[in-house]
Design a protein around this motif. Structure first.
Motif, PDB file in Angstrom:
ATOM      1  N   VAL A 120     -75.108   2.558  54.230  1.00  0.00           N
ATOM      2  CA  VAL A 120     -73.810   2.727  54.906  1.00  0.00           C
ATOM      3  C   VAL A 120     -73.018   3.828  54.223  1.00  0.00           C
ATOM      4  N   LYS A 121     -73.024   3.835  52.898  1.00  0.00           N
ATOM      5  CA  LYS A 121     -72.290   4.857  52.142  1.00  0.00           C
ATOM      6  C   LYS A 121     -72.885   6.241  52.364  1.00  0.00           C
ATOM      7  N   HIS A 122     -74.217   6.320  52.448  1.00  0.00           N
ATOM      8  CA  HIS A 122     -74.854   7.619  52.721  1.00  0.00           C
ATOM      9  C   HIS A 122     -74.354   8.180  54.059  1.00  0.00           C
ATOM     10  N   LEU A 123     -74.290   7.332  55.063  1.00  0.00           N
ATOM     11  CA  LEU A 123     -73.833   7.772  56.386  1.00  0.00           C
ATOM     12  C   LEU A 123     -72.362   8.161  56.352  1.00  0.00           C
ATOM     13  N   GLN A 124     -71.555   7.368  55.670  1.00  0.00           N
ATOM     14  CA  GLN A 124     -70.127   7.687  55.576  1.00  0.00           C
ATOM     15  C   GLN A 124     -69.917   8.999  54.826  1.00  0.00           C
ATOM     16  N   ASN A 125     -70.679   9.213  53.778  1.00  0.00           N
ATOM     17  CA  ASN A 125     -70.567  10.470  53.028  1.00  0.00           C
ATOM     18  C   ASN A 125     -70.983  11.655  53.883  1.00  0.00           C
ATOM     19  N   LEU A 126     -72.075  11.488  54.631  1.00  0.00           N
ATOM     20  CA  LEU A 126     -72.542  12.552  55.513  1.00  0.00           C
ATOM     21  C   LEU A 126     -71.460  12.943  56.506  1.00  0.00           C
ATOM     22  N   LEU A 127     -70.865  11.957  57.141  1.00  0.00           N
ATOM     23  CA  LEU A 127     -69.897  12.243  58.192  1.00  0.00           C
ATOM     24  C   LEU A 127     -68.552  12.704  57.631  1.00  0.00           C
ATOM     25  N   PHE A 128     -68.281  12.345  56.381  1.00  0.00           N
ATOM     26  CA  PHE A 128     -67.061  12.853  55.749  1.00  0.00           C
ATOM     27  C   PHE A 128     -67.222  14.324  55.405  1.00  0.00           C
ATOM     28  N   GLU A 129     -68.389  14.689  54.880  1.00  0.00           N
ATOM     29  CA  GLU A 129     -68.619  16.078  54.486  1.00  0.00           C
ATOM     30  C   GLU A 129     -68.820  16.986  55.693  1.00  0.00           C
ATOM     31  N   GLU A 130     -69.491  16.488  56.702  1.00  0.00           N
ATOM     32  CA  GLU A 130     -69.778  17.291  57.898  1.00  0.00           C
ATOM     33  C   GLU A 130     -68.901  16.796  59.051  1.00  0.00           C
ATOM     34  N   ARG A 131     -67.615  17.088  58.966  1.00  0.00           N
ATOM     35  CA  ARG A 131     -66.645  16.480  59.869  1.00  0.00           C
ATOM     36  C   ARG A 131     -66.765  16.956  61.313  1.00  0.00           C
ATOM     37  N   HIS A 132     -67.466  18.068  61.511  1.00  0.00           N
ATOM     38  CA  HIS A 132     -67.575  18.596  62.865  1.00  0.00           C
ATOM     39  C   HIS A 132     -68.621  17.851  63.690  1.00  0.00           C
ATOM     40  N   LEU A 133     -69.422  17.014  63.075  1.00  0.00           N
ATOM     41  CA  LEU A 133     -70.444  16.277  63.822  1.00  0.00           C
ATOM     42  C   LEU A 133     -69.792  15.365  64.854  1.00  0.00           C
ATOM     43  N   ASP A 134     -70.427  15.253  66.019  1.00  0.00           N
ATOM     44  CA  ASP A 134     -69.903  14.431  67.107  1.00  0.00           C
ATOM     45  C   ASP A 134     -70.466  13.018  66.969  1.00  0.00           C
ATOM     46  N   VAL A 135     -69.670  12.122  66.400  1.00  0.00           N
ATOM     47  CA  VAL A 135     -70.103  10.750  66.138  1.00  0.00           C
ATOM     48  C   VAL A 135     -69.757   9.884  67.342  1.00  0.00           C
ATOM     49  N   TRP A 136     -70.758   9.335  67.973  1.00  0.00           N
ATOM     50  CA  TRP A 136     -70.540   8.462  69.135  1.00  0.00           C
ATOM     51  C   TRP A 136     -70.282   7.020  68.714  1.00  0.00           C
ATOM     52  N   ARG A 137     -70.900   6.609  67.606  1.00  0.00           N
ATOM     53  CA  ARG A 137     -70.626   5.280  67.055  1.00  0.00           C
ATOM     54  C   ARG A 137     -70.596   5.419  65.546  1.00  0.00           C
ATOM     55  N   ALA A 138     -69.452   5.094  64.949  1.00  0.00           N
ATOM     56  CA  ALA A 138     -69.226   5.369  63.527  1.00  0.00           C
ATOM     57  C   ALA A 138     -69.876   4.300  62.643  1.00  0.00           C
ATOM     58  N   PRO A 139     -70.183   4.655  61.385  1.00  0.00           N
ATOM     59  CA  PRO A 139     -70.730   3.662  60.460  1.00  0.00           C
ATOM     60  C   PRO A 139     -69.690   2.610  60.101  1.00  0.00           C
ATOM     61  N   SER A 140     -70.128   1.367  60.079  1.00  0.00           N
ATOM     62  CA  SER A 140     -69.195   0.292  59.769  1.00  0.00           C
ATOM     63  C   SER A 140     -69.759  -0.645  58.708  1.00  0.00           C
ATOM     64  N   SER A 141     -70.952  -1.211  58.968  1.00  0.00           N
ATOM     65  CA  SER A 141     -71.507  -2.190  58.043  1.00  0.00           C
ATOM     66  C   SER A 141     -73.019  -2.252  58.201  1.00  0.00           C
ATOM     67  N   VAL A 142     -73.642  -3.000  57.340  1.00  0.00           N
ATOM     68  CA  VAL A 142     -75.092  -3.176  57.382  1.00  0.00           C
ATOM     69  C   VAL A 142     -75.517  -3.755  58.734  1.00  0.00           C
ATOM     70  N   ASN A 143     -76.600  -3.209  59.278  1.00  0.00           N
ATOM     71  CA  ASN A 143     -77.215  -3.658  60.545  1.00  0.00           C
ATOM     72  C   ASN A 143     -76.451  -3.237  61.793  1.00  0.00           C
ATOM     73  N   ASN A 144     -75.330  -2.541  61.647  1.00  0.00           N
ATOM     74  CA  ASN A 144     -74.623  -1.986  62.796  1.00  0.00           C
ATOM     75  C   ASN A 144     -74.988  -0.504  62.905  1.00  0.00           C
ATOM     76  N   SER A 145     -75.584  -0.145  64.022  1.00  0.00           N
ATOM     77  CA  SER A 145     -76.144   1.198  64.156  1.00  0.00           C
ATOM     78  C   SER A 145     -75.058   2.261  64.276  1.00  0.00           C
ATOM     79  N   VAL A 146     -75.461   3.486  63.969  1.00  0.00           N
ATOM     80  CA  VAL A 146     -74.603   4.671  64.033  1.00  0.00           C
ATOM     81  C   VAL A 146     -75.265   5.658  64.982  1.00  0.00           C
ATOM     82  N   ASP A 147     -74.484   6.219  65.922  1.00  0.00           N
ATOM     83  CA  ASP A 147     -75.007   7.178  66.895  1.00  0.00           C
ATOM     84  C   ASP A 147     -74.319   8.521  66.692  1.00  0.00           C
ATOM     85  N   ILE A 148     -75.105   9.594  66.635  1.00  0.00           N
ATOM     86  CA  ILE A 148     -74.564  10.934  66.383  1.00  0.00           C
ATOM     87  C   ILE A 148     -75.226  11.924  67.329  1.00  0.00           C
ATOM     88  N   ARG A 149     -74.403  12.740  67.999  1.00  0.00           N
ATOM     89  CA  ARG A 149     -74.950  13.833  68.817  1.00  0.00           C
ATOM     90  C   ARG A 149     -75.175  15.039  67.919  1.00  0.00           C
TER      91      ARG A 149
END
Length: 417
Positions: A37-66
């Motif tokens: 979860v932290k890896h995903l949050q770090n990725l999306l914090f550093e690369e803020r221009h990415l189009d996140v369709w579903r944001a990281p929240s917790s374990v077992n909850n998927s994340v969708d990115i265009r």
């Protein structure tokens, strides 16, 4: 942290194929540990221009990115290096958009000819609102909230079947705060139409309509919604169309004056979750807030979104449960059980921050915290990831029918509690 190739910024739209989204993929990543979860949050914090369709929240909850073709290898390689499995949810975004284009050319001026099974442009929705309130003028009327940034009217429908009474409970429903979520206005329009067309024919629906004064706002962000119909390149626009700094628009559901911009929002004007220069900077959101503040005895509020199939209650800005969570979540439980009975569609439920992700400046928190409307919800409609924001037209009616059954059940629960 990985460095993404920035060449995509300088490539003219449409030069890579048949449209601006040719080769764009939507990936799904499901974190199995807190570290992932932290890896995903770090990725999306550093690369803020990415189009996140579903944001990281917790374990077992998927994340969708265009991801564009220029982003795909870098992002997926980074995730694979972290031992995270990447699944392609949508192989080519442009192909999905092309498949749905045939349903757009709709010009239906009369309420009794309105095709609820198709996505409509803003003017067509407004024409429908005018016509249906004329047909049912004994119980429905249009109300005007304000003008948008670009000068469009922000209007809704009030349905009231009982004599005016200051103590009469009220229920507010809105859609289209995020323009790319086309299923939201379409579902709200369908339900409003059913509330009028089937009144006195469906006894459960009649009881629901008679229990409240209903304020229904199909398109909360008219400028943004109209912009998604300009051409393919604008289809996935998320924000308003105001101008603040280098980029246009504010995430209208991060602009409310409740824990504004504390978390799950950005102060970068180019971010898709930009909270604005200040709370209520957006004329549309300030107008809606002012209008709702004048409604006496507001009991219920639902902001319809897509996607992920979740019926969610406050708080969004903190993981701390509100004092009313038990009764709020019981309302969610009643709603999702009724919804599932129609087509078997399963919705999760819970508090927004714990079930989805922490986000501040949301309308649902403001309505509950500021106006005291206990039964305030954010509802994420179909689907669970196959199409995401690009839900086909043939799912509009099923979405409308199952959501209306949920609304019937919730309205009965709210009335009794």
């Amino acid at each position: 942290m990985l460095l993404l190739v920035t060449l995509a910024i300088f490539v003219p739209l449409g030069t890579l194929g048949h449209g601006p989204w040719t080769g764009h993929k939507v990936i799904k990543v499901t974190p199995n540990t807190e570290q992932e979860v932290k890896h995903l949050q770090n990725l999306l914090f550093e690369e803020r221009h990415l189009d996140v369709w579903r944001a990281p929240s917790s374990v077992n909850n998927s994340v969708d990115i265009r991801l564009s073709p220029f982003e795909y290898d870098d992002v997926t390689n980074y995730l694979l290096e972290k031992d995270m499995f990447v699944k392609i949810m949508i192989e080519d975004v442009q192909q999905i958009i092309d498949e749905q284009k045939a349903y757009r050319n709709i010009k239906v001026p009369k309420a009794n000819q309105f095709e609820y099974s198709k996505y409509h442009q803003l003017d067509d929705i407004y024409d429908w609102m005018q016509n249906i309130t004329n047909v049912y003028k004994d119980k429905a009327s249009m109300f005007n909230i304000t003008k948008s940034y670009e000068g469009r009217e922000l209007v809704g429908i009030k349905i009231s079947t009982q004599p005016q009474n200051a103590d009469r409970p009220a229920f507010w429903i809105e859609g289209g705060i995020h323009p790319e979520e086309w299923i939201s206005p379409a579902t709200v329009v369908f339900m409003a139409g059913q509330m009028l067309d089937l009144y006195k024919l469906d006894m459960e629906l009649t009881e629901m309509v008679d229990s409240f004064d209903w304020y229904i706002l199909p398109v909360t962000n008219p400028d943004g919604y109209a912009y998604t119909f300009v051409d393919d390149s604008t289809r996935l626009w998320r924000k308003t169309r105001s101008k603040h700094g280098a980029c246009r628009g504010v995430d209208a559901n991060r602009n409310w004056d409740w824990d504004w911009c504390k978390s799950g929002a950005s102060k970068d004007p180019c971010s898709n979750i930009y909270c604005g220069p200040n709370a209520f900077s957006e004329v549309e959101i300030k107008g809606v807030a002012d209008y709702m503040s004048k409604i006496e005895n507001l009991k219920g509020f639902i902001n319809f979104h897509s996607y992920t199939q979740q019926w969610l209650s406050p708080w969004a800005s903190t993981n701390t449960l509100p004092v009313d969570f038990k009764i709020q979540d019981e309302g969610s439980t009643v709603a999702v059980k009724a919804l599932e009975q129609v087509y078997g569609t399963k919705f999760a439920h819970g508090e927004i921050a714990n079930r989805a992700s922490v986000a501040s400046g949301l309308g649902v928190d403001w309505v509950y915290g500021k106006l005291g409307a206990k039964f305030a919800y954010d509802v994420q409609l179909r689907d669970d990831g196959k199409y995401g924001f690009l839900l086909p037209d043939d799912q509009i009616i099923p979405s409308g029918k199952e959501t209306l059954e949920a609304l019937k059940a919730l309205a009965k629960y709210v009335r009794n509690n």
